[in-house]
Design an enzyme around this catalytic site. Structure first.
Site, short mmCIF file in Angstrom:
data_model
loop_
_atom_site.label_atom_id
_atom_site.label_comp_id
_atom_site.label_asym_id
_atom_site.label_seq_id
_atom_site.Cartn_x
_atom_site.Cartn_y
_atom_site.Cartn_z
N ASP A 42 -3.32 -5.98 3.30
CA ASP A 42 -3.48 -5.89 5.28
C ASP A 42 -2.43 -5.38 5.80
O ASP A 42 -1.05 -5.33 5.07
CB ASP A 42 -4.03 -6.26 6.21
CG ASP A 42 -3.74 -8.27 6.25
OD1 ASP A 42 -2.58 -7.87 6.59
OD2 ASP A 42 -3.70 -8.90 5.57
N ASP B 30 -0.45 -6.90 8.60
CA ASP B 30 0.00 -7.90 9.13
C ASP B 30 -0.72 -7.64 10.39
O ASP B 30 -1.60 -6.70 10.87
CB ASP B 30 1.36 -8.88 9.38
CG ASP B 30 1.31 -10.06 9.47
OD1 ASP B 30 0.45 -10.70 9.23
OD2 ASP B 30 2.43 -10.27 10.22
#
Length: 307
Positions: free
Chosen positions: A230, A232
């Site tokens: 991802d 973040d």
């Protein structure tokens, strides 16, 4: 199943220890339950180990791959039941040292702090920035002090090998980078994420510390295969545990592929600084180290203390 405890009758203890000596490993894999399975190993068995620091996260699986013994420790326990801040990393690393492990392959899902490091990319970090607050991060306490060098927290020999293997297989891999280790288990705030990004950090996770510090104290080579799941929370799309798990699962095949070849290619002869990290690091006068502390840490310090 092997098992070592400290309070058996003497005859039973000696028999258990003889049995345990048959359960040794050269290389350890620390990772989540989805990253590893036993179909790459022959003669698979499990051992249950006690340490002076308590029990590790779970039983340790040992098997053979070619001419090497390989063991696996699920970092968060079976079923992912242990929070990052509650991990007994001292017991985990001490247990691996007790098994004779010389190389640790750590696998970790991480968030990206740079646009060019996209989900499903692989990073082999070379630095760590420690943002943890409440984790015991040394074996040396109770009347003994050791100041190890930790300028380069990951073993350069192993990391270089991981990069070469990943590139040869066509995976998108970044060589080097800073892993900022946060406390967790919550994800970052937007402010934190943006500060880490502004400082030039590359990836963020919750488990490299204190694993890397303790492995260095135990004179075990430690390197990490970090898989990006991802961005973040500095990007427009918020990180969610569903997305992290989804991308971690998608990364499994690549990580296993790299690990299998790494096991085959990694030399067990440590030529790096890791194997002698404690040489000259114990600053406490040997004569004032208590018998109890010597006994507790003998596996780590015995060869350095005056007999």
């Amino acid at each position: 199943m092997g098992n070592i405890h400290g309070d058996w009758p003497e005859c039973s203890r000696k028999q258990k220890e003889r049995n345990f000596m048959n359960e040794m490993a050269d290389i350890a894999i620390i990772g989540g339950s989805g990253i590893y399975d036993t179909n790459m190993l022959d003669k698979v068995r499990t051992v249950d180990i006690d340490t002076p620091f308590g029990k590790p996260s779970d039983s340790i699986t040992i098997g053979e791959h070619g001419d090497k013994n390989v063991c696996f420790l699920p970092r968060h326990g079976t079923g992912h039941r242990i929070s990052p801040s509650e991990l007994n990393s001292r017991a985990n690393i001490f247990a691996l040292k007790k098994l004779g492990v010389r190389r640790i392959i750590a696998v970790s899902a991480v968030g990206s702090l740079k646009k060019e490091l996209a989900p499903l990319d692989i990073v082999i970090p070379d630095q760590i920035y420690d943002r943890t607050r409440s984790r015991p991060s040394t074996f040396f306490e109770d009347g003994i002090v050791a100041h190890i060098g930790f300028a380069d927290p990951f073993c350069p020999e192993m990391s270089s090998s991981f990069v070469d293997i990943a590139r040869s297989k066509g995976y998108s891999v970044k060589e080097g980078g800073t892993y900022v280790c946060m406390e967790g288990p919550q994800f970052s705030t937007r402010a934190e994420s943006r500060v880490y990004q502004s400082l030039g950090f590359d990836i963020i996770g919750m488990t490299a510390i204190p694993e890397a510090k303790l492995a260095r104290e135990a004179e075990i080579c430690y390197s990490m295969i970090a898989t990006v799941t991802d961005y973040d929370v500095w990007s427009e799309e918020d990180v969610t545990i569903e997305k992290v798990i989804e991308n971690a699962v998608r990364n499994e095949a690549a990580v296993k592929d790299i690990i299998v070849e790494a096991i085959e290619k990694i030399s067990l002869q440590q030529k790096c600084m890791c194997k002698n990290a404690l040489a000259g690091a114990i600053t406490t006068s040997h004569e004032v180290i208590s018998y109890e502390t010597r006994r507790k840490l003998d596996l780590l310090i015995g060869k350095y203390l005056e007999k």
